[in-house]
Design a protein around this motif. Structure first.
Motif, PDB file in Angstrom:
ATOM      1  N   THR A   1       9.759   4.864  -3.023  1.00 18.10           N
ATOM      2  CA  THR A   1       9.312   3.569  -3.537  1.00 18.10           C
ATOM      3  C   THR A   1      10.447   2.557  -3.514  1.00 18.10           C
ATOM      4  O   THR A   1      10.280   1.414  -3.074  1.00 18.10           O
ATOM      5  N   GLY A   2      11.624   2.977  -3.981  1.00 19.24           N
ATOM      6  CA  GLY A   2      12.773   2.090  -3.988  1.00 19.24           C
ATOM      7  C   GLY A   2      13.177   1.647  -2.596  1.00 19.24           C
ATOM      8  O   GLY A   2      13.536   0.482  -2.383  1.00 19.24           O
ATOM      9  N   ALA A   3      13.109   2.574  -1.626  1.00 16.37           N
ATOM     10  CA  ALA A   3      13.491   2.238  -0.251  1.00 16.37           C
ATOM     11  C   ALA A   3      12.535   1.206   0.349  1.00 16.37           C
ATOM     12  O   ALA A   3      12.969   0.252   1.009  1.00 16.37           O
ATOM     13  N   VAL A   4      11.234   1.383   0.107  1.00 10.96           N
ATOM     14  CA  VAL A   4      10.254   0.425   0.628  1.00 10.96           C
ATOM     15  C   VAL A   4      10.431  -0.930  -0.054  1.00 10.96           C
ATOM     16  O   VAL A   4      10.345  -1.989   0.596  1.00 10.96           O
ATOM     17  N   GLN A   5      10.705  -0.923  -1.342  1.00  8.37           N
ATOM     18  CA  GLN A   5      10.906  -2.181  -2.058  1.00  8.37           C
ATOM     19  C   GLN A   5      12.131  -2.928  -1.542  1.00  8.37           C
ATOM     20  O   GLN A   5      12.141  -4.158  -1.487  1.00  8.37           O
ATOM     21  N   GLU A   6      13.166  -2.190  -1.167  1.00  6.17           N
ATOM     22  CA  GLU A   6      14.356  -2.835  -0.599  1.00  6.17           C
ATOM     23  C   GLU A   6      14.012  -3.543   0.718  1.00  6.17           C
ATOM     24  O   GLU A   6      14.493  -4.643   0.994  1.00  6.17           O
ATOM     25  N   ARG A   7      13.170  -2.897   1.527  1.00  6.07           N
ATOM     26  CA  ARG A   7      12.731  -3.538   2.773  1.00  6.07           C
ATOM     27  C   ARG A   7      11.893  -4.776   2.474  1.00  6.07           C
ATOM     28  O   ARG A   7      11.996  -5.798   3.172  1.00  6.07           O
ATOM     29  N   MET A   8      11.064  -4.705   1.444  1.00 10.23           N
ATOM     30  CA  MET A   8      10.238  -5.845   1.062  1.00 10.23           C
ATOM     31  C   MET A   8      11.112  -7.021   0.644  1.00 10.23           C
ATOM     32  O   MET A   8      10.854  -8.172   1.039  1.00 10.23           O
ATOM     33  N   ARG A   9      12.143  -6.741  -0.144  1.00 10.88           N
ATOM     34  CA  ARG A   9      13.042  -7.810  -0.583  1.00 10.88           C
ATOM     35  C   ARG A   9      13.801  -8.402   0.599  1.00 10.88           C
ATOM     36  O   ARG A   9      13.998  -9.619   0.685  1.00 10.88           O
ATOM     37  N   ALA A  10      14.264  -7.525   1.500  1.00  8.95           N
ATOM     38  CA  ALA A  10      15.079  -7.978   2.628  1.00  8.95           C
ATOM     39  C   ALA A  10      14.262  -8.805   3.620  1.00  8.95           C
ATOM     40  O   ALA A  10      14.748  -9.812   4.147  1.00  8.95           O
TER      41      ALA A  10
ATOM     42  N   ALA B   1       0.826  -1.210   0.000  1.00 13.25           N
ATOM     43  CA  ALA B   1       0.000   0.000   0.000  1.00 13.25           C
ATOM     44  C   ALA B   1       0.861   1.261   0.000  1.00 13.25           C
ATOM     45  O   ALA B   1       0.610   2.199  -0.766  1.00 13.25           O
ATOM     46  N   VAL B   2       1.896   1.272   0.855  1.00 11.99           N
ATOM     47  CA  VAL B   2       2.769   2.451   0.941  1.00 11.99           C
ATOM     48  C   VAL B   2       3.559   2.641  -0.346  1.00 11.99           C
ATOM     49  O   VAL B   2       3.624   3.747  -0.899  1.00 11.99           O
ATOM     50  N   SER B   3       4.171   1.560  -0.841  1.00 18.36           N
ATOM     51  CA  SER B   3       4.966   1.681  -2.065  1.00 18.36           C
ATOM     52  C   SER B   3       4.084   2.021  -3.268  1.00 18.36           C
ATOM     53  O   SER B   3       4.511   2.738  -4.176  1.00 18.36           O
ATOM     54  N   SER B   4       2.842   1.543  -3.268  1.00 13.38           N
ATOM     55  CA  SER B   4       1.920   1.875  -4.359  1.00 13.38           C
ATOM     56  C   SER B   4       1.547   3.345  -4.342  1.00 13.38           C
ATOM     57  O   SER B   4       1.428   3.977  -5.397  1.00 13.38           O
ATOM     58  N   LEU B   5       1.367   3.892  -3.132  1.00 12.16           N
ATOM     59  CA  LEU B   5       1.019   5.313  -3.026  1.00 12.16           C
ATOM     60  C   LEU B   5       2.144   6.188  -3.556  1.00 12.16           C
ATOM     61  O   LEU B   5       1.907   7.124  -4.328  1.00 12.16           O
TER      62      LEU B   5
END
Length: 324
Positions: free
Chosen positions: A185-194, A86-90
């Motif tokens: 967006t990139g920062a949140v995606q990095e957390r998602m991957r990690a 939700a956050v990364s989509s926003l």
């Protein structure tokens, strides 16, 4: 050359051609929709419905991702927390909307070169929020991109009307805001991957789903949907442009994912960097967006930095190639 090597080479060429053709067409249609005029010459209208445009794009991307996950990219179960999507989509949605709105005030080459500075906020926020560590050479390549973008955006001391100055300044502000959202967006995606080992197909599906929900909510609450539908009734050819634009972006993403999965991120990064330069060139030739010698030098500097970063910076391919 063996048969398998020849087949692999042909597949790579097909992927490269797919990326170039789809995103070149994507760029042409984006400029035509956002900077063109519809209707009679004596009473032309401009398309100003950024959220509606992004909503249609996200819907078609979601449908495309759903089909791909069911047929080509079967990636199993997804354990990623909904709040991350939700956050990364926003932030992803706001990045797309801001870059689309910016085209009402700046030329398409300016938007492409400005958005080429995406590694800057992605790297900064990746360090601050995503706990990433980058080698020194990556900082040098990004510095080259910063210099090129600054040189391109620099305003010569020429006489302009106050209105033009205001529009140019607002367009650049929108690009800066879009880049900031890209970084988040990139920062949140990095957390998602990690934390969850999130797969690219699941990200594409869920981010487009939530972005569609958010954008549709905006156009419903603001009344933009009614105005958008009324505009489509007056200018039905615009609907074909929007659908073609969205499909070109979706198929372009398919060729990106196919290239990454079969040949790795490096060839894909080189392809996407090269195609952006030719998109700028195509905009100059097709729409008469002439660049100053200084801006050509800046453009070459920016894409040299991107190319070096792709070759030697160990940069991962963005999950969403845009627009953007």
């Amino acid at each position: 050359m063996t048969g398998s090597q020849k087949s692999s080479k042909i597949k790579l060429l097909v992927c490269a051609a797919g990326i170039f053709v789809c995103y070149f067409y994507f760029g042409v249609l984006q400029e035509k929709i956002t900077r063109g005029q519809y209707g009679d010459a004596d009473k032309p209208e401009k398309f100003t419905f950024a959220f509606a445009l992004v909503s249609v794009q996200c819907l078609l991307n979601y449908m495309f991702a759903k089909v791909i996950l069911l047929t080509v990219m079967k990636q199993g179960e997804d354990s990623t927390r909904t709040i991350y999507y939700a956050v990364s989509s926003l932030t992803y949605l706001l990045a797309m909307v801001c870059s689309t709105m910016a085209l009402q005030f700046v030329s398409y080459p300016t938007q492409v070169v400005g958005k080429a500075g995406k590694p800057i906020p992605v790297m900064i926020l990746g360090v601050l929020l995503g706990r990433k560590v980058y080698p020194l050479r990556k900082y040098l390549f990004v510095l080259l991109i910063v210099v090129g973008v600054a040189l391109f955006m620099y305003k010569d001391n020429v006489a302009n009307t106050k209105q033009t100055e205001s529009q140019m300044g607002f367009g650049e502000f929108l690009l800066l805001l879009s880049l900031t959202m890209d970084g988040l967006t990139g920062a949140v995606q990095e957390r998602m991957r990690a934390e969850h080992k999130s797969k690219s197909g699941h990200m594409m599906l869920n981010m487009n789903f939530w972005s569609f929900i958010f954008s549709t909510s905006v156009i419903l609450v603001s009344g933009e949907l009614v105005q958008f539908l009324s505009f489509m009734q007056r200018h039905p050819n615009c609907l074909w442009h929007i659908v073609s634009f969205s499909l070109a972006g979706a198929f372009g993403q398919f060729f990106i994912f196919l290239t990454v999965s079969d040949f790795g991120p490096l060839p894909c990064s080189v392809m996407t960097t090269t195609r952006k330069f030719f998109t700028v060139l195509g905009s100059v030739l097709l729409f008469g967006n002439n660049l100053l010698p200084r801006q050509w030098l800046a453009t070459i500097t920016v894409f040299s930095g991107l190319f070096l970063d792709a070759m030697y910076g160990k940069t991962k391919v963005p999950l969403k190639e845009t627009t953007e």
